[in-house]
Design a protein around this motif. Structure first.
Motif, mmCIF file in Angstrom:
data_model
loop_
_atom_site.group_PDB
_atom_site.id
_atom_site.type_symbol
_atom_site.label_atom_id
_atom_site.label_comp_id
_atom_site.label_asym_id
_atom_site.label_seq_id
_atom_site.Cartn_x
_atom_site.Cartn_y
_atom_site.Cartn_z
ATOM 1 N N GLY A 181 0.824 -1.209 0.000
ATOM 2 C CA GLY A 181 0.000 0.000 0.000
ATOM 3 C C GLY A 181 0.852 1.250 0.000
ATOM 4 N N GLY A 182 0.265 2.342 0.480
ATOM 5 C CA GLY A 182 1.001 3.604 0.557
ATOM 6 C C GLY A 182 1.353 4.203 -0.787
ATOM 7 N N GLY A 183 0.632 3.822 -1.844
ATOM 8 C CA GLY A 183 0.927 4.355 -3.175
ATOM 9 C C GLY A 183 2.061 3.645 -3.889
ATOM 10 N N ALA A 184 2.640 2.599 -3.277
ATOM 11 C CA ALA A 184 3.772 1.895 -3.908
ATOM 12 C C ALA A 184 3.321 1.164 -5.167
ATOM 13 C CB ALA A 184 4.384 0.907 -2.916
ATOM 14 N N THR A 185 2.167 0.493 -5.101
ATOM 15 C CA THR A 185 1.668 -0.253 -6.270
ATOM 16 C C THR A 185 1.333 0.700 -7.412
ATOM 17 O OG1 THR A 185 0.734 -1.917 -4.785
ATOM 18 C CG2 THR A 185 -0.097 -1.878 -7.032
ATOM 19 N N GLU A 186 0.664 1.819 -7.088
ATOM 20 C CA GLU A 186 0.270 2.774 -8.132
ATOM 21 C C GLU A 186 1.496 3.385 -8.819
ATOM 22 O OE1 GLU A 186 -1.088 2.553 -5.203
ATOM 23 O OE2 GLU A 186 -3.219 2.233 -5.559
ATOM 24 N N MET A 187 2.522 3.703 -8.017
ATOM 25 C CA MET A 187 3.725 4.300 -8.602
ATOM 26 C C MET A 187 4.471 3.277 -9.464
ATOM 27 S SD MET A 187 5.437 6.971 -9.097
ATOM 28 C CE MET A 187 4.867 8.176 -7.908
ATOM 29 N N ALA A 188 4.485 2.018 -9.039
ATOM 30 C CA ALA A 188 5.144 0.980 -9.833
ATOM 31 C C ALA A 188 4.420 0.781 -11.160
ATOM 32 C CB ALA A 188 5.171 -0.331 -9.040
ATOM 33 N N VAL A 189 3.067 0.768 -11.123
ATOM 34 C CA VAL A 189 2.293 0.641 -12.363
ATOM 35 C C VAL A 189 2.520 1.859 -13.250
ATOM 36 C CG1 VAL A 189 -0.054 0.513 -13.303
ATOM 37 C CG2 VAL A 189 0.544 -0.829 -11.296
ATOM 38 N N SER A 190 2.585 3.027 -12.629
ATOM 39 C CA SER A 190 2.806 4.258 -13.378
ATOM 40 C C SER A 190 4.151 4.219 -14.112
ATOM 41 C CB SER A 190 2.765 5.461 -12.430
ATOM 42 O OG SER A 190 3.117 6.648 -13.097
ATOM 43 N N MET A 191 5.199 3.786 -13.403
ATOM 44 C CA MET A 191 6.526 3.713 -14.034
ATOM 45 C C MET A 191 6.525 2.687 -15.162
ATOM 46 S SD MET A 191 8.380 5.987 -12.729
ATOM 47 C CE MET A 191 9.783 5.466 -13.684
ATOM 48 N N PRO A 207 -2.070 7.564 -24.556
ATOM 49 C CA PRO A 207 -2.828 6.876 -23.497
ATOM 50 C C PRO A 207 -1.942 6.252 -22.426
ATOM 51 C CG PRO A 207 -3.704 6.306 -25.654
ATOM 52 C CD PRO A 207 -2.456 7.082 -25.893
ATOM 53 N N PHE A 208 -0.794 5.699 -22.813
ATOM 54 C CA PHE A 208 0.118 5.117 -21.826
ATOM 55 C C PHE A 208 0.576 6.179 -20.821
ATOM 56 C CE2 PHE A 208 0.327 2.019 -25.191
ATOM 57 C CZ PHE A 208 0.525 0.807 -24.544
ATOM 58 N N LEU A 209 0.994 7.336 -21.371
ATOM 59 C CA LEU A 209 1.503 8.394 -20.494
ATOM 60 C C LEU A 209 0.376 8.986 -19.633
ATOM 61 C CD1 LEU A 209 3.879 10.209 -23.027
ATOM 62 C CD2 LEU A 209 4.453 8.421 -21.366
ATOM 63 N N ALA A 210 -0.818 9.124 -20.225
ATOM 64 C CA ALA A 210 -1.939 9.721 -19.480
ATOM 65 C C ALA A 210 -2.363 8.829 -18.318
ATOM 66 C CB ALA A 210 -3.114 9.963 -20.425
ATOM 67 N N VAL A 211 -2.486 7.519 -18.566
ATOM 68 C CA VAL A 211 -2.876 6.596 -17.491
ATOM 69 C C VAL A 211 -1.781 6.510 -16.438
ATOM 70 C CG1 VAL A 211 -3.499 4.213 -16.938
ATOM 71 C CG2 VAL A 211 -4.383 5.260 -19.014
ATOM 72 N N GLY A 212 -0.514 6.520 -16.890
ATOM 73 C CA GLY A 212 0.593 6.495 -15.937
ATOM 74 C C GLY A 212 0.592 7.717 -15.035
ATOM 75 N N GLU A 213 0.270 8.877 -15.619
ATOM 76 C CA GLU A 213 0.206 10.102 -14.815
ATOM 77 C C GLU A 213 -0.982 10.063 -13.855
ATOM 78 O OE1 GLU A 213 -0.129 14.947 -15.555
ATOM 79 O OE2 GLU A 213 0.231 13.580 -17.237
ATOM 80 N N ALA A 214 -2.101 9.491 -14.318
ATOM 81 C CA ALA A 214 -3.298 9.405 -13.464
ATOM 82 C C ALA A 214 -3.072 8.485 -12.267
ATOM 83 C CB ALA A 214 -4.489 8.911 -14.285
ATOM 84 N N MET A 215 -2.231 7.457 -12.423
ATOM 85 C CA MET A 215 -1.983 6.524 -11.317
ATOM 86 C C MET A 215 -1.261 7.191 -10.155
ATOM 87 S SD MET A 215 -3.338 3.649 -12.164
ATOM 88 C CE MET A 215 -2.604 2.392 -11.160
ATOM 89 N N GLU A 216 -0.599 8.324 -10.431
ATOM 90 C CA GLU A 216 0.144 9.016 -9.375
ATOM 91 C C GLU A 216 -0.762 9.827 -8.440
ATOM 92 O OE1 GLU A 216 3.222 11.367 -11.023
ATOM 93 O OE2 GLU A 216 4.366 9.668 -11.830
ATOM 94 N N VAL A 217 -2.060 9.800 -8.699
ATOM 95 C CA VAL A 217 -2.992 10.552 -7.850
ATOM 96 C C VAL A 217 -2.990 10.010 -6.420
ATOM 97 C CG1 VAL A 217 -5.444 11.024 -7.465
ATOM 98 C CG2 VAL A 217 -4.468 11.290 -9.733
ATOM 99 N N ILE A 218 -2.874 8.705 -6.275
ATOM 100 C CA ILE A 218 -2.936 8.092 -4.934
ATOM 101 C C ILE A 218 -1.755 8.539 -4.065
ATOM 102 C CG2 ILE A 218 -3.005 5.931 -3.644
ATOM 103 C CD1 ILE A 218 -5.559 6.472 -5.186
ATOM 104 N N PRO A 219 -0.498 8.355 -4.498
ATOM 105 C CA PRO A 219 0.612 8.841 -3.655
ATOM 106 C C PRO A 219 0.581 10.355 -3.461
ATOM 107 C CG PRO A 219 1.427 8.044 -5.782
ATOM 108 C CD PRO A 219 0.011 7.623 -5.678
ATOM 109 N N ARG A 220 0.104 11.087 -4.484
ATOM 110 C CA ARG A 220 0.022 12.549 -4.345
ATOM 111 C C ARG A 220 -0.993 12.935 -3.268
ATOM 112 N NH1 ARG A 220 -1.687 13.979 -9.289
ATOM 113 N NH2 ARG A 220 0.386 13.669 -10.151
#
Length: 311
Positions: A181-191, A207-220
């Motif tokens: 948790g803690g946004g680690a999974t979202e950041m890994a998927v984003s990268m 679309p790849f870059l947009a979804v990757g950027e959207a995944m960073e919402v959780i840690p942010r």
């Protein structure tokens, strides 16, 4: 009795009182002896029901209907504790916990209907109310959790949190996979999405870059809730995961990066050491729902207003 060890429990679905007629009936009495006879018949009816119960020597009798004062008298003389007007759902749970069978008529009681799975019956006072506890049951298939709080709002919040926690356990039992948790999974998927997008040429890269950027919402959001610098924390977290991906590209050995944001302090810590895990099924469902919602919005090419203009 307020404490009984190894009690014999009988569950009923019928009233322990004189049965009233289903339709309105008028009786005309001209003799006082007839009135006494009617009263005696009612008493004998209740007494017979109680004797049929006493014959099986239960320690506790629980019924979903009412219990008359006369029935309580007969049961108390036989040293039997009686409870009345228990809800149907609660009665079913008591049956599952103690191994008893709910009986609809007192003349149909059998020895197999008596529940003997309870190890200890106790009456305890919690705050201003008395509660009946059936503890130490043998292989219980139902249990009760008592929640206490300072106010009704606090109690409702505790109940919702408990329900969520039980649903999490259920999800893990059905699909025993966990993610940090803690946004680690979202950041890994984003990268991973960002690196996959760099290999694609043209408009399809977006679309790849947009979804990757959207995944960073959780840690942010986690960093924002902690009150730390959002840009600095997310940048440092992105750098940690990027270095882990670079190392994987060099060595060819996959080493998971569990670095996430501590929800209390805002520091970057290893989620495995902190013990923050989330169910795999919940993460997958969240991503599926988000992408389906985005696709639905993209399909809308026009909006038709249903409101009439004011003249």
């Amino acid at each position: 009795r307020r404490r009984i060890e190894k009690p014999r429990i009988l569950l009923l679905d019928c009233p322990l009182e004189y049965k009233k007629g289903e339709s309105q009936t008028n009786v005309e009495i001209t003799n006082t002896d007839d009135w006494n006879t009617m009263l005696r018949m009612e008493e004998e009816y209740v007494e017979n029901m109680c004797m049929e119960i006493i014959a099986f020597q239960p320690d506790i009798v629980i019924t979903e209907k009412g219990v008359s004062d006369l029935a309580q008298h007969y049961l108390a003389k036989a040293n039997i504790t009686a409870f009345r007007r228990l809800r149907k759902t609660d009665n079913n749970r008591v049956a599952r916990a103690t191994g008893a069978t709910i009986v609809s008529r007192t003349d149909e009681i059998q020895e197999s209907d008596i529940g003997t799975g309870c190890g200890l019956f106790e009456m305890k006072k919690v705050a201003d109310e008395w509660f009946c506890f059936l503890d130490e049951c043998d292989e219980p298939k139902a249990c009760t959790i008592i929640l206490r709080g300072g106010s009704k709002d606090v109690l409702n919040e505790i109940e919702r949190n408990l329900h969520d926690a039980m649903e999490v356990v259920r999800n893990v039992v059905y699909d025993p996979k966990l993610l940090p948790g803690g946004g680690a999974t979202e950041m890994a998927v984003s990268m991973g999405l960002r690196r996959a997008g760099l290999k694609v040429v043209g408009v399809q890269q977006r679309p790849f870059l947009a979804v990757g950027e959207a995944m960073e919402v959780i840690p942010r959001t986690l960093a924002q809730n902690c009150g730390v610098s959002v840009i600095r924390s997310v940048t440092q977290l992105r750098a940690k995961h990027a270095s882990a991906c670079d190392e994987m590209d060099k060595t060819g050995v996959y080493k998971p990066c569990n670095i996430g944001i501590n929800g209390k302090t805002g520091d970057l810590v290893d989620m495995e050491e902190l013990g923050i895990w989330e169910p795999f099924s919940v993460k997958v469902q969240t991503i599926k729902t988000a992408i389906e919602s985005a696709c639905m919005i993209l399909r809308i090419d026009d909006i038709v207003s249903g409101s009439k203009k004011a003249h």
